[in-house]
Design an enzyme around this catalytic site. Sequence first.
Site, mmCIF file in Angstrom:
data_model
loop_
_atom_site.group_PDB
_atom_site.id
_atom_site.type_symbol
_atom_site.label_atom_id
_atom_site.label_comp_id
_atom_site.label_asym_id
_atom_site.label_seq_id
_atom_site.Cartn_x
_atom_site.Cartn_y
_atom_site.Cartn_z
ATOM 1 N N ARG A 226 -76.703 -23.276 63.189
ATOM 2 C CA ARG A 226 -76.907 -24.558 62.147
ATOM 3 C C ARG A 226 -75.586 -25.182 61.613
ATOM 4 O O ARG A 226 -75.119 -23.832 61.073
ATOM 5 C CB ARG A 226 -77.805 -23.664 61.184
ATOM 6 C CG ARG A 226 -79.011 -23.977 61.951
ATOM 7 C CD ARG A 226 -79.939 -24.767 62.411
ATOM 8 N NE ARG A 226 -81.088 -25.220 63.793
ATOM 9 C CZ ARG A 226 -81.434 -25.167 64.455
ATOM 10 N NH1 ARG A 226 -80.041 -25.390 65.532
ATOM 11 N NH2 ARG A 226 -82.654 -25.316 65.339
ATOM 12 N N GLU A 255 -75.580 -34.460 59.968
ATOM 13 C CA GLU A 255 -75.614 -34.776 60.665
ATOM 14 C C GLU A 255 -76.408 -35.896 60.788
ATOM 15 O O GLU A 255 -78.089 -36.357 60.169
ATOM 16 C CB GLU A 255 -76.193 -33.742 61.722
ATOM 17 C CG GLU A 255 -76.050 -32.354 62.218
ATOM 18 C CD GLU A 255 -76.090 -31.392 63.604
ATOM 19 O OE1 GLU A 255 -77.051 -31.954 64.041
ATOM 20 O OE2 GLU A 255 -75.557 -30.643 63.827
ATOM 21 N N HIS A 274 -74.101 -31.883 68.136
ATOM 22 C CA HIS A 274 -75.449 -31.178 68.618
ATOM 23 C C HIS A 274 -76.369 -31.765 70.098
ATOM 24 O O HIS A 274 -76.950 -32.143 69.749
ATOM 25 C CB HIS A 274 -76.267 -31.376 66.969
ATOM 26 C CG HIS A 274 -77.731 -30.314 66.825
ATOM 27 N ND1 HIS A 274 -77.815 -30.090 65.723
ATOM 28 C CD2 HIS A 274 -78.013 -29.582 68.057
ATOM 29 C CE1 HIS A 274 -78.418 -29.071 65.879
ATOM 30 N NE2 HIS A 274 -78.579 -28.640 67.281
#
Length: 309
Positions: A226, A255, A274
Amino acid sequence: MNILVLPPFNEAQRAVIEAAATGASFTYASSAEATDEAIATADVIVGNLPPARLALARNLRLLQLNSAGHDAYAAPGIMPAGAALANAVGAYGQAVSEHVYTMVLMLMKHLDGYRDDQRAHSWTDRGPVTTMAGAQVLVLGTGDIGQHFAQLARAHGAHVRGVRQRLGAVPDGFESIHTMNELPELLPKADVIAAFLPSSPATRGLVYAEFLARCKPIAYFANGGRGDLVVQADLIEALEQGNIAGAALDVTTPEPLPADDPLWSAPNLLITPHVAGQFHLYTVLDNVVRIAAENLRRLQAGEPLVNEV
């Protein structure tokens, strides 16, 4: 039993999940395409329905996520009363570990720089490289992803130590297991630090100036867990000062990362958006459907669910 399935399962995967719930009615739709009626009548939803739409799910008995992360669904008032929540822990180990491991190897071999040189039409020798063979690797988080990463490193001859909250049996791929309290003594010995930790009060901001100051100047740091694990301003400074050799991030805060964020311009840093998990590697959906099918079988049989949050 009405089952709403959101992930893009292929025919073979649909056959697996349908075989686990004989007599059930299946509706297949993307998260955006799922109708209010399909949600309202669903006894089971497989996939990550936007949390705000769960208020429609008045018959819900089980929400089987297609993600390992479940933070957005665990907040008070999100899940309908009486509904169980299960995640897809175990589906992403291969995909995320291979992605992050490749990023680290790219840094160790300067492949990121050579790619830049190719685009600039520059025939440049970037000098000595390093190797995983004989490297001291520290893996933060020894779950499914951490174990897969450890096995990759061990296959290349690395010595791998794992760090988690509590001691216990040593999983495959690791030589030893340590607690988070031992980090200050472990960091100065590591050539590679790879993190696969969930977001929690204990992990947020764990990688900050003091953490990075304890690392070797030749060490590489990677984060596939994370984004809030890292204080990004401190990481930028450590890279600019040469306090670590490089960093690989598949997760950031926020993000998407804004185009003007200084993290983009930090030296010796690889960023991917990601994408280590998601459904890019075919094995992920195979694993998700396996987990979902097992929980459908267990739900019908009145047995405890796997991965229940």
